[in-house]
Design an enzyme around this catalytic site. Sequence first.
Site, PDB file in Angstrom:
ATOM      1  N   ASP A 121       0.823  -1.211   0.000  1.00 52.19           N
ATOM      2  CA  ASP A 121       0.000   0.000   0.000  1.00 52.19           C
ATOM      3  C   ASP A 121       0.856   1.259   0.000  1.00 52.19           C
ATOM      4  O   ASP A 121       1.453   1.607   1.013  1.00 52.19           O
ATOM      5  CB  ASP A 121      -0.903  -0.025   1.234  1.00 52.19           C
ATOM      6  CG  ASP A 121      -1.887   1.123   1.265  1.00 52.19           C
ATOM      7  OD1 ASP A 121      -2.068   1.777   0.208  1.00 52.19           O
ATOM      8  OD2 ASP A 121      -2.475   1.377   2.320  1.00 52.19           O
TER       9      ASP A 121
ATOM     10  N   ASP B  74      -1.599   6.234  -6.427  1.00 52.29           N
ATOM     11  CA  ASP B  74      -1.855   5.288  -5.337  1.00 52.29           C
ATOM     12  C   ASP B  74      -2.017   3.876  -5.881  1.00 52.29           C
ATOM     13  O   ASP B  74      -2.821   3.643  -6.779  1.00 52.29           O
ATOM     14  CB  ASP B  74      -3.115   5.708  -4.577  1.00 52.29           C
ATOM     15  CG  ASP B  74      -3.431   4.784  -3.422  1.00 52.29           C
ATOM     16  OD1 ASP B  74      -2.494   4.386  -2.706  1.00 52.29           O
ATOM     17  OD2 ASP B  74      -4.621   4.447  -3.239  1.00 52.29           O
TER      18      ASP B  74
END
Length: 473
Positions: A147, A351
């Site tokens: 992440d 992201d």
Amino acid sequence: MRFYMFPPQLHSSSKWTSSRFVVQFFSVLAMATASFFLVVSCFSSSIFIPPSTAHNDINSTTSDGFVVDLIHHDSPSSPFYDHNMTSTDRSIWAADRSIARLNYLLSVTSSSSSLGDISSKLVPEYYEYIMMYYLGVPSTLVYGIADTGSELIWLQCLPCTHCYNQTPPIFDPAESYTYETVSSDSPICNAVRRISCREGDKSCCYQHTYGDGTTTKGTLSTDVFAFEDPTRTIVEVGYLTFGCSHDTKARLKGHQAGVVGLNRHPNSLVSQLKVKKFSYCMVIPDDHGSGSRMYFGSRAVILGGKTPLLKGDYSHYFVTLKGISVGEEKVPLPEGIFNINSTGTGGFIIDSGTTYTVLRSEAYNSLVNTLSNAIHLPWRKYRRFGICFEGRSDELASAGPDITFHFYGADFILTKRTTYVEVEKGLWCLAMLSSNSTRKLSILGNIQQQNYHVGYDLEAQVVSFAPVDCATF
């Protein structure tokens, strides 16, 4: 899978001294049983005995970098693949995950843009790519959510006050010779949100509050981390700090044991490894080949167009998106629509944890209007998707012009395969969503990043984009 009964020697940059090694080595031998002594004698060249103090200074990786595999949740080769889900189910679920991810990132960026914001609001159930690593001695295989939008490395640990069900055994710190807790008076403890431990416990106990209201509580700890590269070579990177979670209230399940944070916060894997570069190449899940990979250190690939990372105390990877075009036509957008405004809201983030690109509503609606005029196929809305075209894939490929994101200093051209998703037979939806938010944040999702080598040069403060076939890279 490869497991070490004893850990390999650390890289030469480790701060061990030979005299300290000898003293501790024979101390352990003196306490060992006869059978244990025999095993140690056979493998003494690879033994590494931990000292009694914290080890967060021993965290350097190999000088030439290393590579790890990434596993996509929806890949048929993934251990997480659900054969009962249809392509429509996966598309809608991915859209839901993307909106939930947007809400998480909004909660972080709106509360504070500083590295000092130590409350992680990650929504862990909305993951996409999984990274494998080995922890402790003897080693335990761990699946963590990779992440770039969060900072902490954490996983479930025994004993569990409350843990969600995970398929592999939960990590037991008592079984690792090299595991230690971080002391409450350690400077590292100030980088997490602290809570009180049991009476008399001098460890650093923490709590993270999640965007959906769930929590994880545990002990900040250190242990030996290792990764397996695509050639099945074990690369030990030394001691890293992580959260050993004993009370986890989340909706994770299956193989995933926690999260591997990769943003710019000091607690992240990238920061703890002290690497100046990392990159990844994400395969389209239905493709076959070498698979998705992440590259650290000198193995990172910084190629193609480059756009600057925004300077400042940002944990996330903010960049400047100047505009969008459909073929040769520029999408009509207000100047600076993707900039961070004076109140600290807005902006554009790259992201890995968001599936579909999310654009603030004004930009999204303008893009949809431009596409509807440019593509002469029947179109309609479908659930969360603002525009979907009816027809065969080859009809869409020939009728639809490419979409280009114009970053400051670099153009990012989307292929048809990373622009549209087939939600029903012959119905192709734009794989982007409207934020429908007053806080104006936009995100480049991982579907659009597939078949690009995306590189992060933290020394030069740039992100690079190189179009490649990641399945054969």
